[in-house]
Design a protein around this motif. Structure first.
Motif, PDB file in Angstrom:
ATOM      1  N   SER A 135      -7.363  -2.659   6.097  1.00  0.00           N
ATOM      2  CA  SER A 135      -6.970  -2.584   4.749  1.00  0.00           C
ATOM      3  C   SER A 135      -6.559  -3.948   4.185  1.00  0.00           C
ATOM      4  N   SER A 136      -6.476  -4.908   5.044  1.00  0.00           N
ATOM      5  CA  SER A 136      -5.807  -6.296   4.238  1.00  0.00           C
ATOM      6  C   SER A 136      -6.656  -6.768   3.226  1.00  0.00           C
ATOM      7  N   ALA A 137      -7.978  -6.482   3.321  1.00  0.00           N
ATOM      8  CA  ALA A 137      -8.688  -6.895   2.033  1.00  0.00           C
ATOM      9  C   ALA A 137      -8.740  -6.142   0.698  1.00  0.00           C
ATOM     10  N   THR A 138      -8.401  -4.848   1.052  1.00  0.00           N
ATOM     11  CA  THR A 138      -8.390  -3.834   0.094  1.00  0.00           C
ATOM     12  C   THR A 138      -6.991  -4.089  -0.501  1.00  0.00           C
ATOM     13  N   ILE A 139      -5.739  -4.281   0.218  1.00  0.00           N
ATOM     14  CA  ILE A 139      -4.581  -4.712  -0.268  1.00  0.00           C
ATOM     15  C   ILE A 139      -4.666  -5.993  -1.115  1.00  0.00           C
ATOM     16  N   ARG A 141      -7.103  -7.246  -2.688  1.00  0.00           N
ATOM     17  CA  ARG A 141      -7.680  -7.080  -4.411  1.00  0.00           C
ATOM     18  C   ARG A 141      -6.492  -6.302  -4.994  1.00  0.00           C
ATOM     19  N   VAL A 142      -5.989  -5.177  -4.698  1.00  0.00           N
ATOM     20  CA  VAL A 142      -5.020  -4.680  -5.393  1.00  0.00           C
ATOM     21  C   VAL A 142      -4.092  -5.345  -5.687  1.00  0.00           C
ATOM     22  N   MET A 143      -3.397  -6.298  -5.162  1.00  0.00           N
ATOM     23  CA  MET A 143      -2.393  -7.318  -5.284  1.00  0.00           C
ATOM     24  C   MET A 143      -2.726  -8.161  -6.298  1.00  0.00           C
ATOM     25  N   ALA A 144      -3.933  -8.768  -6.237  1.00  0.00           N
ATOM     26  CA  ALA A 144      -4.434  -9.773  -7.179  1.00  0.00           C
ATOM     27  C   ALA A 144      -4.621  -9.183  -8.343  1.00  0.00           C
ATOM     28  N   GLN A 191      -7.220   5.752  -4.487  1.00  0.00           N
ATOM     29  CA  GLN A 191      -8.803   5.439  -4.445  1.00  0.00           C
ATOM     30  C   GLN A 191      -9.286   4.694  -6.028  1.00  0.00           C
ATOM     31  N   ARG A 192      -8.360   5.216  -7.031  1.00  0.00           N
ATOM     32  CA  ARG A 192      -8.748   4.503  -8.135  1.00  0.00           C
ATOM     33  C   ARG A 192      -8.155   3.032  -8.091  1.00  0.00           C
ATOM     34  N   LEU A 193      -7.306   2.721  -7.389  1.00  0.00           N
ATOM     35  CA  LEU A 193      -6.630   1.386  -7.102  1.00  0.00           C
ATOM     36  C   LEU A 193      -7.790   0.607  -6.476  1.00  0.00           C
ATOM     37  N   ASP A 194      -8.591   1.222  -5.481  1.00  0.00           N
ATOM     38  CA  ASP A 194      -9.610   0.359  -4.861  1.00  0.00           C
ATOM     39  C   ASP A 194     -10.663   1.700  -4.006  1.00  0.00           C
ATOM     40  N   PRO A 195     -11.822   1.582  -4.490  1.00  0.00           N
ATOM     41  CA  PRO A 195     -12.592   2.728  -3.968  1.00  0.00           C
ATOM     42  C   PRO A 195     -12.983   2.468  -2.425  1.00  0.00           C
ATOM     43  N   GLY A 196     -12.594   1.320  -1.877  1.00  0.00           N
ATOM     44  CA  GLY A 196     -12.715   0.945  -0.469  1.00  0.00           C
ATOM     45  C   GLY A 196     -11.785   1.652   0.401  1.00  0.00           C
ATOM     46  N   MET A 197     -10.967   2.194  -0.184  1.00  0.00           N
ATOM     47  CA  MET A 197      -9.966   2.910   0.524  1.00  0.00           C
ATOM     48  C   MET A 197     -10.310   4.224   1.288  1.00  0.00           C
ATOM     49  N   GLN A 198     -11.460   4.602   0.476  1.00  0.00           N
ATOM     50  CA  GLN A 198     -12.064   5.884   1.361  1.00  0.00           C
ATOM     51  C   GLN A 198     -13.267   5.393   1.898  1.00  0.00           C
ATOM     52  N   THR A 199     -13.672   5.645   3.010  1.00  0.00           N
ATOM     53  CA  THR A 199     -15.100   5.377   3.774  1.00  0.00           C
ATOM     54  C   THR A 199     -15.589   6.786   3.664  1.00  0.00           C
TER      55      THR A 199
END
Length: 263
Positions: A135-139, A141-144, A191-199
């Motif tokens: 999840s590091s890439a997902t996090i 993107r969210v923080m950026a 999931q609204r924060l980043d769709p990649g959170m759900q595979t």
């Protein structure tokens, strides 16, 4: 997560379950022997190898380096699947609300009614999806997007903090329906924060649990693989069978009221 938690506020509600990791240290000998029983990996080497980061027992090597251990035998055993665990839950045990701010972390134990805690233990299904959580890439993107002050991102993160406060209240009130609703609301915001959170695997599992009467559920942590958990209303045994048919490993759930122990 920083910087949101330090600039605004962060609220996390967690509970520890009895899936423990054990570490046994025996000092002596001429070399280091590191062994992870659950991974079936062994490293026997001199000190120089303790500085290598090659994906082979790097966590154990780091423990040796940080504590400047002399030649020793370090053996670990872990009941959970390989992955990262929240340190507060592991250290404290039980149910807690954690408030994060620039001033630090305020930890408040939750007075969950014993009968409700027992009900949750029987009706929550914890499912390891078989996918390692990356999840590091997902996090990132969210923080950026938060640093860029994107309005939708800021509102969503504020919404997660508000849900944490409501979850603490629902647990102490013993409100099973509210707990399920809040889990699902949390997962929708994630999931609204980043769709990649759900595979895709997680999406299929979530639908299967809904068909089994799930009152609500979400991913543990940031998602993007790893573990999901659901509260099932009427037939948790059937839901566990269906989750296994979906390819998940259903983990046993027993509350850990006591945190880390050293003996």
């Amino acid at each position: 997560m920083a910087p949101f938690a330090t600039e605004r506020r962060g609220v996390v509600v967690n509970a520890a379950i009895e899936l423990r990791a054990e570490a046994e240290l025996q000092v002596g000998g001429d070399r280091y022997r590191l062994e992870a029983k659950d991974l079936a990996q062994v490293v026997e080497a001199d000190w120089d190898v303790m500085n290598e980061r090659d994906g082979w027992l790097d966590l154990l090597k780091a423990a040796v380096r940080i504590h400047q251990l002399p030649p020793c035998r370090l053996t670990t055993r872990s009941a959970p699947p390989p992955g990262k665990q929240d340190q507060y839950a592991a250290a404290l045990g039980g149910f807690h609300r954690l408030d994060f701010s620039a001033a630090g972390v305020l930890v408040r134990p939750l007075a969950v009614p014993p009968a409700f805690a027992d009900w949750l233990a029987r009706h929550i299904i914890v499912c390891y999806t078989g996918q390692s959580r990356v999840s590091s890439a997902t996090i990132g993107r969210v923080m950026a997007r938060f640093v860029a002050r994107e309005a939708g991102e800021v509102a969503a993160l504020e919404g997660l903090a508000a849900l944490g406060i409501r979850m603490a209240e629902a647990l102490e009130a013993g409100d099973e329906r509210e707990v399920g609703d809040l889990w699902s609301a949390n997962w929708q915001i994630q999931q609204r924060l980043d769709p990649g959170m759900q595979t895709p695997v997680m999406a299929r599992l979530e639908q299967a649990m809904a068909d089994c009467g799930s009152l609500g559920g979400k991913a543990a942590g940031a998602g993007a693989g790893g573990t999901m958990f659901f509260v099932i209303g009427d037939d948790p045994a059937r839901a566990a069978r269906v989750a296994a048919e979906q390819g998940s490993t259903v983990l046993p759930l027993q509350w850990a009221w006591e945190g880390v122990r050293v003996w």
